[in-house]
Design a protein around this motif. Structure first.
Motif, mmCIF file in Angstrom:
data_model
loop_
_atom_site.group_PDB
_atom_site.id
_atom_site.type_symbol
_atom_site.label_atom_id
_atom_site.label_comp_id
_atom_site.label_asym_id
_atom_site.label_seq_id
_atom_site.Cartn_x
_atom_site.Cartn_y
_atom_site.Cartn_z
ATOM 1 N N SER A 244 0.825 -1.217 0.000
ATOM 2 C CA SER A 244 0.000 0.000 0.000
ATOM 3 C C SER A 244 0.856 1.262 0.000
ATOM 4 O O SER A 244 0.398 2.324 -0.437
ATOM 5 C CB SER A 244 -0.943 0.004 1.202
ATOM 6 O OG SER A 244 -0.236 0.078 2.426
ATOM 7 N N SER A 245 2.080 1.158 0.485
ATOM 8 C CA SER A 245 2.958 2.333 0.524
ATOM 9 C C SER A 245 3.520 2.698 -0.840
ATOM 10 O O SER A 245 3.935 3.847 -1.050
ATOM 11 C CB SER A 245 4.120 2.076 1.489
ATOM 12 O OG SER A 245 3.661 1.896 2.803
ATOM 13 N N ILE A 246 3.547 1.748 -1.755
ATOM 14 C CA ILE A 246 4.138 2.026 -3.064
ATOM 15 C C ILE A 246 3.401 3.147 -3.771
ATOM 16 O O ILE A 246 3.987 4.153 -4.189
ATOM 17 C CB ILE A 246 4.153 0.752 -3.936
ATOM 18 C CG1 ILE A 246 5.087 -0.299 -3.339
ATOM 19 C CG2 ILE A 246 4.590 1.089 -5.366
ATOM 20 C CD1 ILE A 246 5.079 -1.629 -4.075
ATOM 21 N N GLY A 247 2.082 2.983 -3.917
ATOM 22 C CA GLY A 247 1.300 3.992 -4.627
ATOM 23 C C GLY A 247 1.285 5.331 -3.917
ATOM 24 O O GLY A 247 1.325 6.386 -4.558
ATOM 25 N N CYS A 248 1.243 5.289 -2.591
ATOM 26 C CA CYS A 248 1.163 6.545 -1.837
ATOM 27 C C CYS A 248 2.467 7.338 -1.915
ATOM 28 O O CYS A 248 2.445 8.569 -1.982
ATOM 29 C CB CYS A 248 0.804 6.245 -0.391
ATOM 30 S SG CYS A 248 -0.832 5.521 -0.203
ATOM 31 N N GLY A 249 3.582 6.645 -1.905
ATOM 32 C CA GLY A 249 4.858 7.344 -2.046
ATOM 33 C C GLY A 249 5.000 7.998 -3.400
ATOM 34 O O GLY A 249 5.409 9.161 -3.523
ATOM 35 N N ALA B 224 -5.885 -10.876 3.637
ATOM 36 C CA ALA B 224 -6.228 -9.522 4.080
ATOM 37 C C ALA B 224 -5.096 -8.547 3.785
ATOM 38 O O ALA B 224 -5.316 -7.418 3.327
ATOM 39 C CB ALA B 224 -6.542 -9.532 5.574
ATOM 40 N N GLY B 225 -3.868 -8.987 4.052
ATOM 41 C CA GLY B 225 -2.721 -8.124 3.773
ATOM 42 C C GLY B 225 -2.530 -7.868 2.298
ATOM 43 O O GLY B 225 -2.266 -6.742 1.868
ATOM 44 N N PHE C 130 -2.357 -4.428 -2.310
ATOM 45 C CA PHE C 130 -2.559 -4.125 -3.725
ATOM 46 C C PHE C 130 -3.654 -3.081 -3.912
ATOM 47 O O PHE C 130 -3.572 -2.246 -4.822
ATOM 48 C CB PHE C 130 -2.926 -5.407 -4.489
ATOM 49 C CG PHE C 130 -1.743 -6.242 -4.866
ATOM 50 C CD1 PHE C 130 -0.810 -5.786 -5.791
ATOM 51 C CD2 PHE C 130 -1.541 -7.485 -4.293
ATOM 52 C CE1 PHE C 130 0.290 -6.553 -6.137
ATOM 53 C CE2 PHE C 130 -0.450 -8.264 -4.634
ATOM 54 C CZ PHE C 130 0.475 -7.799 -5.557
ATOM 55 N N GLY C 131 -4.669 -3.119 -3.047
ATOM 56 C CA GLY C 131 -5.766 -2.161 -3.168
ATOM 57 C C GLY C 131 -5.359 -0.729 -2.895
ATOM 58 O O GLY C 131 -6.075 0.206 -3.261
ATOM 59 N N GLY C 132 -4.216 -0.530 -2.252
ATOM 60 C CA GLY C 132 -3.763 0.821 -1.957
ATOM 61 C C GLY C 132 -2.858 1.426 -3.014
ATOM 62 O O GLY C 132 -2.607 2.640 -2.997
ATOM 63 N N ILE C 133 -2.376 0.618 -3.958
ATOM 64 C CA ILE C 133 -1.427 1.140 -4.945
ATOM 65 C C ILE C 133 -2.098 2.104 -5.912
ATOM 66 O O ILE C 133 -1.659 3.251 -6.095
ATOM 67 C CB ILE C 133 -0.764 -0.019 -5.717
ATOM 68 C CG1 ILE C 133 0.069 -0.883 -4.770
ATOM 69 C CG2 ILE C 133 0.125 0.528 -6.842
ATOM 70 C CD1 ILE C 133 0.679 -2.108 -5.424
ATOM 71 N N GLY C 134 -3.181 1.658 -6.554
ATOM 72 C CA GLY C 134 -3.853 2.474 -7.567
ATOM 73 C C GLY C 134 -4.388 3.794 -7.036
ATOM 74 O O GLY C 134 -4.127 4.861 -7.625
ATOM 75 N N SER D 86 -12.324 5.417 -3.741
ATOM 76 C CA SER D 86 -13.365 4.417 -3.494
ATOM 77 C C SER D 86 -12.843 2.981 -3.574
ATOM 78 O O SER D 86 -13.208 2.135 -2.755
ATOM 79 C CB SER D 86 -14.527 4.607 -4.474
ATOM 80 O OG SER D 86 -14.091 4.466 -5.817
ATOM 81 N N THR D 87 -11.973 2.697 -4.543
ATOM 82 C CA THR D 87 -11.490 1.321 -4.656
ATOM 83 C C THR D 87 -10.583 0.934 -3.481
ATOM 84 O O THR D 87 -10.529 -0.231 -3.089
ATOM 85 C CB THR D 87 -10.755 1.109 -5.986
ATOM 86 O OG1 THR D 87 -9.742 2.114 -6.132
ATOM 87 C CG2 THR D 87 -11.723 1.215 -7.162
ATOM 88 N N GLY D 88 -9.896 1.909 -2.926
ATOM 89 C CA GLY D 88 -9.112 1.639 -1.725
ATOM 90 C C GLY D 88 -10.009 1.312 -0.545
ATOM 91 O O GLY D 88 -9.673 0.462 0.292
#
Length: 242
Positions: A103-108, A177-178, A183-187, A226-228
């Motif tokens: 999840s940190s990949i997309g946010c960074g 869950a992880g 993956f849900g946090g990248i986009g 929303s997808t996150g």
């Protein structure tokens, strides 16, 4: 033959490496992209080094947040007490690493985009540097939200009370869950960063649109988010149904 405690410790080490290793990817890309665009702006506006350098460092600090989240989860994994915990804890630790790291990949990356365009915008319109920095901070902050979701799921996985027996379904639920939240946090992180970057760039071209661009950016980011949120809901269900 390895004991349950040894399996748990091994999984904690693996989860720690996954968490901080993946988290470092997005933060480093976002920070490097910001620095590159700051240098580009300084190449034709060297006298603005103060404003551009300050904006670059602030933007890089926001992008670094995702990496710090990954570091925190890694430290918790390495130094949490593990004696007496059930073997399912090993699966939870691996899931925590994936949740936080991915999840940190997309946010960074997402946080670095508006920071980069803010540096460019100051080079174009130095008189509105304050407005650009404020919009950058809002947009970059929103882009960090799915990393916070990943951090939340990772904490739940770290500290959840688990049954003593080991079966395939709860083990896959914990890792799933992880992966779901990771993956849900990248986009969303990248998408929100793109929206914020274009808003900052538009204000630099036409400063009178500050209010309009801010509203449009936030609406667009809310939809992108929303997808996150879907991923967060499913990840919570996977964790809480065990």
């Amino acid at each position: 033959m390895m004991t349950d405690l040894e399996w748990i410790k091994a999984a904690a080490m693996m989860g720690a490496g996954i968490s901080v290793g993946l988290a470092a990817i997005g933060a480093a890309i976002g920070e490097g992209y910001t620095a590159g665009k700051a240098n580009e702006a300084l190449s034709y506006r060297p006298h603005l080094i103060g404003d551009i350098l300050k904006t670059m460092l602030v933007g890089q600090a926001v992008a670094e947040t995702a990496g710090i989240f990954g570091l925190v989860i890694s430290m918790l994994l390495l130094f949490s007490p593990m004696e007496g915990k059930p073997l399912l804890t090993a699966w939870a630790y691996i899931g925590a690493g994936f949740s936080m790291g991915l999840s940190s990949i997309g946010c960074g990356v997402g946080a670095g985009i508006p920071a980069a365009t803010a540096c460019q915008g100051i080079g174009r319109q130095p008189s509105v540097s304050g407005h650009l920095s404020a919009l950058m901070l809002i947009g970059s902050g929103v882009a960090q939200s799915t990393a916070i979701y990943g951090f939340l799921i990772a904490l739940l996985l770290l500290f959840k009370s688990l049954p003593p027996e080991v079966t395939l379904i709860p083990a896959c639920s914990l890792v799933g869950a992880g992966i779901c939240m990771g993956f849900g946090g990248i986009g969303p992180g990248i998408g929100e960063g793109i929206a914020a970057g274009e808003a900052v760039s538009s204000v630099a071209r036409n400063p009178v649109t500050m209010s309009l661009m801010t509203r449009t950016m936030l609406v667009g980011q809310a939809v992108t988010e929303s997808t996150g949120i879907y991923s967060l809901v499913i990840a919570l269900l996977l964790v809480l149904t065990i």
